[in-house]
Design an enzyme around this catalytic site. Sequence first.
Site, PDB file in Angstrom:
ATOM      1  N   GLY A 148       0.839  -1.211   0.000  1.00 48.64           N
ATOM      2  CA  GLY A 148       0.000   0.000   0.000  1.00 48.64           C
ATOM      3  C   GLY A 148       0.865   1.249   0.000  1.00 48.64           C
ATOM      4  N   ARG A 160       0.777  -4.832  -5.708  1.00 49.43           N
ATOM      5  CA  ARG A 160       0.919  -6.091  -4.981  1.00 49.43           C
ATOM      6  C   ARG A 160       1.117  -7.160  -6.049  1.00 49.43           C
ATOM      7  NH1 ARG A 160      -3.075  -3.427  -1.401  1.00 49.43           N
ATOM      8  NH2 ARG A 160      -1.936  -2.922   0.487  1.00 49.43           N
ATOM      9  N   ASP A 186       6.022  -5.476   5.825  1.00 45.52           N
ATOM     10  CA  ASP A 186       6.623  -6.792   6.064  1.00 45.52           C
ATOM     11  C   ASP A 186       6.628  -7.683   4.818  1.00 45.52           C
ATOM     12  OD1 ASP A 186       7.324  -6.310   8.653  1.00 45.52           O
ATOM     13  OD2 ASP A 186       5.549  -7.241   9.529  1.00 45.52           O
ATOM     14  N   THR A 238       4.312   2.351   5.656  1.00 48.45           N
ATOM     15  CA  THR A 238       2.917   1.913   5.755  1.00 48.45           C
ATOM     16  C   THR A 238       2.183   2.810   6.732  1.00 48.45           C
ATOM     17  OG1 THR A 238       1.401   0.200   6.557  1.00 48.45           O
ATOM     18  CG2 THR A 238       3.607   0.114   7.441  1.00 48.45           C
ATOM     19  N   ASP A 272      -0.105   1.811   8.571  1.00 45.33           N
ATOM     20  CA  ASP A 272      -0.652   0.977   9.655  1.00 45.33           C
ATOM     21  C   ASP A 272       0.211   0.933  10.918  1.00 45.33           C
ATOM     22  OD1 ASP A 272      -2.611   0.314   7.787  1.00 45.33           O
ATOM     23  OD2 ASP A 272      -1.573  -1.505   7.144  1.00 45.33           O
ATOM     24  N   ASP A 312       2.325  -1.153  11.615  1.00 46.24           N
ATOM     25  CA  ASP A 312       2.312  -2.551  12.077  1.00 46.24           C
ATOM     26  C   ASP A 312       3.609  -3.299  11.773  1.00 46.24           C
ATOM     27  OD1 ASP A 312       1.970  -2.597   9.353  1.00 46.24           O
ATOM     28  OD2 ASP A 312       0.351  -4.052   9.353  1.00 46.24           O
ATOM     29  N   ARG A 338      -5.379  -2.358   8.781  1.00 46.55           N
ATOM     30  CA  ARG A 338      -5.321  -3.797   8.497  1.00 46.55           C
ATOM     31  C   ARG A 338      -5.688  -4.558   9.765  1.00 46.55           C
ATOM     32  NH1 ARG A 338      -2.215  -6.479   3.977  1.00 46.55           N
ATOM     33  NH2 ARG A 338      -1.313  -4.482   3.532  1.00 46.55           N
TER      34      ARG A 338
END
Length: 328
Positions: free
Chosen positions: A14, A75, A106, A128, A130, A132, A174
Site C-alpha cells: 500500500g 501487490r 513486512d 505503511t 498501519d 504494524d 489492516r
Amino acid sequence: MSEIKTIGVLTSGGDAPGMNACIRAVVRTAISKGLKVKGILRGYAGLLKEEIIDMDGHSVSDIISRGGTILYTARCLEFKQPEVQQKAAEILKKHGIDGLVVIGGDGSFAGARQLASLGINTIGLPGTIDLDIACTDYTIGYDTALTTAMEAVDKIRDTSSSHERCSIIEVMGRNAGYIALRCAIATGAEDVFFPERRQDFSIEGIIKHVKDLRAQGKKHHIIIYAEGMSKDVISSVDLAKIIQAETGIEARATELGHIQRGGSPTANDRVYAALFGAKAVDLLIEGKSKRVVGYRKGEFVDYDINEALAMTKDIDEYEYNVSKWLVR
Ligand code: ADP
Ligand code: F6P
C-alpha cells in the site's frame, strides 16, 4: 566498504504519504555520494516487467510535499514463487543494480530477503500507514494518516452533535489498531475498539454506554472502530444498525477508507522518510545487505530482515491505559 555503483529503489504494498520524500532522499543521497540510481516502477510487478528508469536529482524535484508514490506501487502475489524471484534477481543484475532499497511493509521485506539470498544487496524501509512493523516505532505515512483521520472525525463530530447521533467511524490499520487508538485519544472519542483488545468489545457494553452518556446529556457519541474489527467481529454498518435499534438513537457508520492513504505528508513523515532514505544508501555503501531500518527509542537502527520479521509488537500498555481514562 562495498563496490556498490548503482542503487535501485522501489515502493511496494500500500502507498503511504512520505514515500516520495523517501524516494527523493535515496536518489539525492546516492547521487551526492557518486552513485547512479534507477527507479523500479510498480514494485515487484514492475521489476518483473523490467519497468526500470534512470533517475537523477531532477527526477525527484517537487515531490516532497506530494502523497502517493511517483514510482507507483503494486501487490504481486507471484513474487512468492522462487523461480519468479530468480528471474527478478537476474533482471536486477542485467540492469547493473547491485543495491536495492525497498520501501514497504513486512510483505515487501520478505521479497527483499529473497532477493538478498540471490545476491542482491537489499535494504528495507518501513512505509505503511498501519504502523504494524514490529522492528520500528515509526513508519512512513502513519503520522499523516492519523492526522487525516483525526481531522475527519472532528468534522463528523459537528454533524453528529447537530443531529444528536451516534457515529461509528471505521479507520484503517489492516489487523492493527494503532490508527484507531491514537485517533480516539486525539479526538476525545467516547469509545474505541481494535483487534489487539477485542475483548473490550461487547454489544451490550456499547448499548449501555450510549444510553448512559445520553442520559447524562451528551449530544453525540463517537465510536472509533478499527477495520480489523469490522472484518472479523461485526461490520461498522451492522453495528450502527444494532445501536439504533437497541437505543432508539440514530446511528451512522462512516468508513474513512483510502482518504487516509493520501494527502500531503506531515513534517514528521517528510523528515523521517528523508532520514530513512539516506540511512538506506549509507548502509548499502557500508556493504550491508538484508537489513531493515527502524527507528526505536529515539534512534535509527537496522536489523537483519529475518530478525525483523520474527519480531512482534503490541499496543503500548500505558497508552492503552490512558485511553481507558480518557476515551469514555
Ligand atoms: P506490505 O509490504 O505493505 O506488507 P504486502 O503484504 O501486500 O504489503 O506485500 C507486498 C508485496 O511483497 C506482495 O505483493 C509480494 O509481491 C511481496 N511479498 C509478500 N510476501 C512475500 C513473500 N513471503 N515472499 C516474497 N515476496 C513477498
Ligand atoms: O496497509 C495499508 C492499508 O491501507 C491497510 O490499512 C488496509 O487494510 C489496506 O491497505 C487496504 O488495501 P487496498 O489498497 O487493497 O484497499
